[in-house]
Enzyme design. Structure first.
Site, PDB file in Angstrom:
ATOM      1  N   GLU A  70      44.721  28.668  44.279  1.00  0.00           N
ATOM      2  CA  GLU A  70      45.971  29.326  44.078  1.00  0.00           C
ATOM      3  C   GLU A  70      46.975  28.357  43.303  1.00  0.00           C
ATOM      4  O   GLU A  70      47.654  28.539  42.301  1.00  0.00           O
ATOM      5  CB  GLU A  70      46.556  30.062  45.085  1.00  0.00           C
ATOM      6  N   HIS A  73      46.068  27.392  39.793  1.00  0.00           N
ATOM      7  CA  HIS A  73      46.453  28.425  38.669  1.00  0.00           C
ATOM      8  C   HIS A  73      47.964  28.230  38.667  1.00  0.00           C
ATOM      9  O   HIS A  73      48.287  28.262  37.417  1.00  0.00           O
ATOM     10  CB  HIS A  73      46.156  29.728  39.402  1.00  0.00           C
ATOM     11  N   HIS A 131      50.791  41.485  36.422  1.00  0.00           N
ATOM     12  CA  HIS A 131      50.712  40.128  36.128  1.00  0.00           C
ATOM     13  C   HIS A 131      49.466  39.881  35.263  1.00  0.00           C
ATOM     14  O   HIS A 131      49.613  39.104  34.138  1.00  0.00           O
ATOM     15  CB  HIS A 131      50.389  39.356  37.513  1.00  0.00           C
ATOM     16  N   HIS A 236      37.526  53.775  34.886  1.00  0.00           N
ATOM     17  CA  HIS A 236      37.357  52.510  34.130  1.00  0.00           C
ATOM     18  C   HIS A 236      36.230  52.582  33.190  1.00  0.00           C
ATOM     19  O   HIS A 236      36.225  52.085  32.083  1.00  0.00           O
ATOM     20  CB  HIS A 236      37.300  51.192  35.113  1.00  0.00           C
ATOM     21  N   HIS A 297      34.032  38.302  32.069  1.00  0.00           N
ATOM     22  CA  HIS A 297      34.221  39.731  31.649  1.00  0.00           C
ATOM     23  C   HIS A 297      36.040  39.645  31.197  1.00  0.00           C
ATOM     24  O   HIS A 297      36.250  40.394  30.443  1.00  0.00           O
ATOM     25  CB  HIS A 297      33.960  40.598  32.688  1.00  0.00           C
TER      26      HIS A 297
END
Length: 338
Positions: A70, A73, A131, A236, A297
């Site tokens: 975290e 990032h 986000h 999806h 992806h």
């Protein structure tokens, strides 16, 4: 300025990849506070700091590997934010692309706010999805800024409505991917092409409620039922088919002779990236979402978005009546024409 934009784009790609890695390793709450981690600027490492973290956040024991995922990032995202602000300030000072420069600052501030809310609201799916979309939007805006510096667009003479429809279709698919990830629905359908035979019997539209009821202190690991997660996942997949078919037909239409070589080249790249993305999606299903494939992806989805944007820009640039120019910047930021 050009080198700065290239650096910002590369950094944005890294941030998107790290964001995906953070989500996929269940590290979104690796640090339960923001912007620090357990009250520190870095992950607690000393015995004193670890003890303080346990006292301050007894409900969230420190898991160092998740906390580092975290925080790394956040470090990269913070660096991107500072770079974007610096580039925008230069652009405003030089009176170049001021609108897109100011828009980039507004977006990076909004994205930082979403990063904070992701933690403070306990991974609320709508915030997590927002986000992700913000990260993609930041990359797209930087890419557009960079491309427009190469060749500006005057008043467009051609309609590009089908390209804009394609952008809407693709954006919807990216949002659905974000909703799938935010609700931990990636492995809810294990068959191909559409879950099991009776998937339609379990379809529940309330799976897309923007504010699902929280059962615990946060939304970590999801709050939807298995049937709702299957609904999210299969939607999806269905829209992925729609997106792939639409973009494939759209790109083929631009490979025709009546379009410029630049447009045909960018349409060909769009098809290549599109099939790469389809392959990664199938691999995710067959191999149960391996980390490397899932991160790829996400990144290829970003590349697909940039390919479509580059085709849109080529469409309008080929219609812009400009004489060939050799441009260079003076030290004042003005453009000289040779």
């Amino acid at each position: 300025m050009q080198k700065g934009l290239i650096a910002a784009m590369l950094l944005a790609v890294v941030v998107i990849g790290l964001g995906a890695f953070t989500r996929l390793t269940d590290a979104g709450l690796g640090c339960p506070d923001w912007p620090g981690c357990y009250g520190q600027l870095a992950v607690p490492q000393t015995e004193e700091h670890i003890q303080h973290a346990a006292t301050a956040f007894p409900e969230r024991p420190l898991e160092a590997h998740k906390a580092w995922n975290e925080m790394i990032h956040r470090y990269f995202a913070g660096g991107l934010g500072l770079l974007v602000v610096a580039l925008a300030a230069i652009a405003v000072w030089r009176k170049q692309h001021r609108f897109i420069a100011i828009a980039s600052v507004v977006l990076i501030i909004f994205q930082a706010a979403l990063g904070m809310l992701t933690v403070t609201l306990g991974l609320m799916p709508i915030v997590v999805m927002g986000h992700l979309l913000g990260g993609f939007s930041m990359l797209a805006l930087l890419f557009t800024w960079f491309m427009l510096r190469q060749r500006p667009i005057t008043k467009p003479q051609r309609s590009g409505r089908w390209l804009w429809v394609g952008l809407l279709v693709l954006s919807t698919q990216i949002a659905l991917g974000g909703w799938t990830s935010a609700n931990y629905s990636a492995i809810s359908c294990q068959g191909l092409p559409l879950c099991h035979e009776a998937w339609s019997d379990d379809y529940q539209i309330d799976a897309f409620h923007p504010l699902p009821e929280r059962t615990g202190s946060n939304y970590e690991f999801g709050v939807l039922s298995h049937e709702q997660r299957k609904t999210v996942h299969v939607t999806h997949r269905i829209w992925a088919g729609v997106t792939a078919l639409y973009l494939f037909i759209l790109a083929l239409s631009y490979i025709q002779r009546r379009h410029s070589d630049i447009e045909r080249g960018r349409a060909s790249r769009l098809i290549f990236v599109l099939f790469t993305q389809i392959g990664l999606g199938v691999a995710n299903v067959l191999w149960q979402v391996p980390l490397a494939v899932a991160v790829a992806h996400n990144l290829i989805a970003a590349m697909l978005l940039l390919c479509l944007i580059s085709l849109i820009l080529a469409h309008y640039q080929s219609a812009t009546k400009l004489k060939p120019l050799v441009q260079k910047e003076t030290h004042y930021g003005e453009v000289e024409h040779a």
